[in-house]
Design a protein around this motif. Structure first.
Motif, mmCIF file in Angstrom:
data_model
loop_
_atom_site.group_PDB
_atom_site.id
_atom_site.type_symbol
_atom_site.label_atom_id
_atom_site.label_comp_id
_atom_site.label_asym_id
_atom_site.label_seq_id
_atom_site.Cartn_x
_atom_site.Cartn_y
_atom_site.Cartn_z
ATOM 1 N N LYS A 44 -2.889 -1.027 -8.880
ATOM 2 C CA LYS A 44 -3.025 -0.387 -7.572
ATOM 3 C C LYS A 44 -3.944 -1.177 -6.644
ATOM 4 C CE LYS A 44 -0.411 3.153 -8.520
ATOM 5 N NZ LYS A 44 0.881 3.366 -7.838
ATOM 6 N N GLU A 69 12.919 -0.412 -1.848
ATOM 7 C CA GLU A 69 11.772 0.494 -1.743
ATOM 8 C C GLU A 69 11.160 0.633 -3.134
ATOM 9 O OE1 GLU A 69 10.995 5.194 -0.745
ATOM 10 O OE2 GLU A 69 12.284 4.069 0.637
ATOM 11 N N ARG A 102 5.290 5.636 -3.596
ATOM 12 C CA ARG A 102 5.502 4.303 -3.007
ATOM 13 C C ARG A 102 4.342 3.378 -3.348
ATOM 14 N NH1 ARG A 102 6.885 3.020 3.367
ATOM 15 N NH2 ARG A 102 7.251 0.766 3.101
ATOM 16 N N GLN A 103 4.668 2.143 -3.739
ATOM 17 C CA GLN A 103 3.672 1.151 -4.128
ATOM 18 C C GLN A 103 3.127 0.465 -2.874
ATOM 19 O OE1 GLN A 103 2.597 0.677 -7.215
ATOM 20 N NE2 GLN A 103 1.233 -1.055 -6.774
ATOM 21 N N THR A 104 1.878 0.759 -2.541
ATOM 22 C CA THR A 104 1.274 0.168 -1.335
ATOM 23 C C THR A 104 0.680 -1.215 -1.619
ATOM 24 O OG1 THR A 104 -0.789 1.358 -1.801
ATOM 25 C CG2 THR A 104 0.796 2.407 -0.309
ATOM 26 N N TYR A 105 0.068 -1.402 -2.789
ATOM 27 C CA TYR A 105 -0.462 -2.726 -3.145
ATOM 28 C C TYR A 105 0.686 -3.598 -3.647
ATOM 29 C CZ TYR A 105 -2.702 -6.451 -5.768
ATOM 30 O OH TYR A 105 -3.067 -7.699 -6.250
ATOM 31 N N GLN A 106 0.768 -4.836 -3.139
ATOM 32 C CA GLN A 106 1.831 -5.760 -3.549
ATOM 33 C C GLN A 106 1.263 -7.173 -3.685
ATOM 34 O OE1 GLN A 106 4.992 -5.434 -0.636
ATOM 35 N NE2 GLN A 106 5.465 -3.307 -1.186
#
Length: 248
Positions: free
Chosen positions: A166, A194, A202-206
């Motif tokens: 995260k 998505e 939803r994955q905010t850190y990428q």
């Protein structure tokens, strides 16, 4: 003529009958007074007994007999249960009981503290030798390559989940533990492009590698961490190292 002679002889015949009757009894001394015609004959036979009369009133109970008393007979069958009666009044409230003993109070405070310290030492050994701890997460590698579905099943069996970074610190911890390419708990199976975690959030850190995700061949719905810590979308049926995260 014969009728006339019969009528004249009638008194004579009557006198003869009276005389014959009186000659058979000794009590006929005065014929005109005591011996009427046909009344003084022989005594008749006794008649039949008359009908029984009605029962009289019941007499008083007699004295008990002097003989031995017989054995008591077996008890009779139990009769049917009667209708339940109404509920009685509530009884008086009893005194308050003693407080219960909780499981923690069975052990002395020193013993509880000793157990807690032992658990912390074990967690530190595991973290130092096999995994990395970041915040409230502990990341451990199984050290075996397998498909994404098998990775999910393995982590769930140990009450854990597939490692899902995260933030950059968690990403670095997973990279340090895996040492090779490893699956992450991130997919776009529900909606193409998505990416969400396994809870559907939803994955905010990428941390995608350059040019990724590209969904090559329209079948790359899982995410793998490369040897340099970057991400790449990949087919879920491929096999990579399993890394699980535990609550710490």
């Amino acid at each position: 003529m014969k009728t006339m002679s019969l009528f004249l002889s009638l008194p004579f015949l009557l006198l003869s009958v009276v005389t014959a009757s009186c000659s058979e009894t000794e009590i006929c001394e005065n014929v005109p007074k005591t011996c009427p015609v046909v009344a003084c004959g022989s005594p008749g036979n006794n008649g039949l007994p008359g009908r029984d009369g009605r029962d009289g009133t019941k007499g008083e109970k007699g004295e008990p007999g002097q003989g031995l008393r017989g054995l008591q007979g077996p008890p009779g069958k139990v009769g049917p249960s009667g209708i339940p009666g109404p509920l009685g009044l509530s009884g008086a409230k009893g005194q308050k009981g003693d407080p219960g003993v909780s499981p923690d109070s069975v052990l002395a405070a020193s013993e509880i503290e000793s157990l807690r310290s032992e658990v912390e030492r074990i967690k530190n050994w595991v973290t130092f030798s096999l995994g990395r701890k970041v915040g409230k997460k502990l990341f451990l590698s199984f050290g075996e390559k397998m498909t994404f579905d098998r990775v999910k099943a393995l982590c769930a069996r140990f009450q854990a989940s597939v490692a899902t970074p995260k933030n950059a610190a968690e990403n670095a911890a997973i990279h340090s533990v895996a040492k090779e390419e490893a699956f992450l708990g991130i997919t776009d199976e529900a909606k193409e492009g998505e990416f969400v975690d396994l809870m559907g959030i939803r994955q905010t850190y990428q941390n995608w590698n350059r040019g990724e995700p590209n969904n090559a061949n329209s079948g790359e719905q899982c995410v793998v961490m490369l040897k340099d810590g970057k991400w790449n979308d990949i087919t879920c049926s491929d096999s990579f190292i399993a890394v699980c995260e535990f609550p710490a």
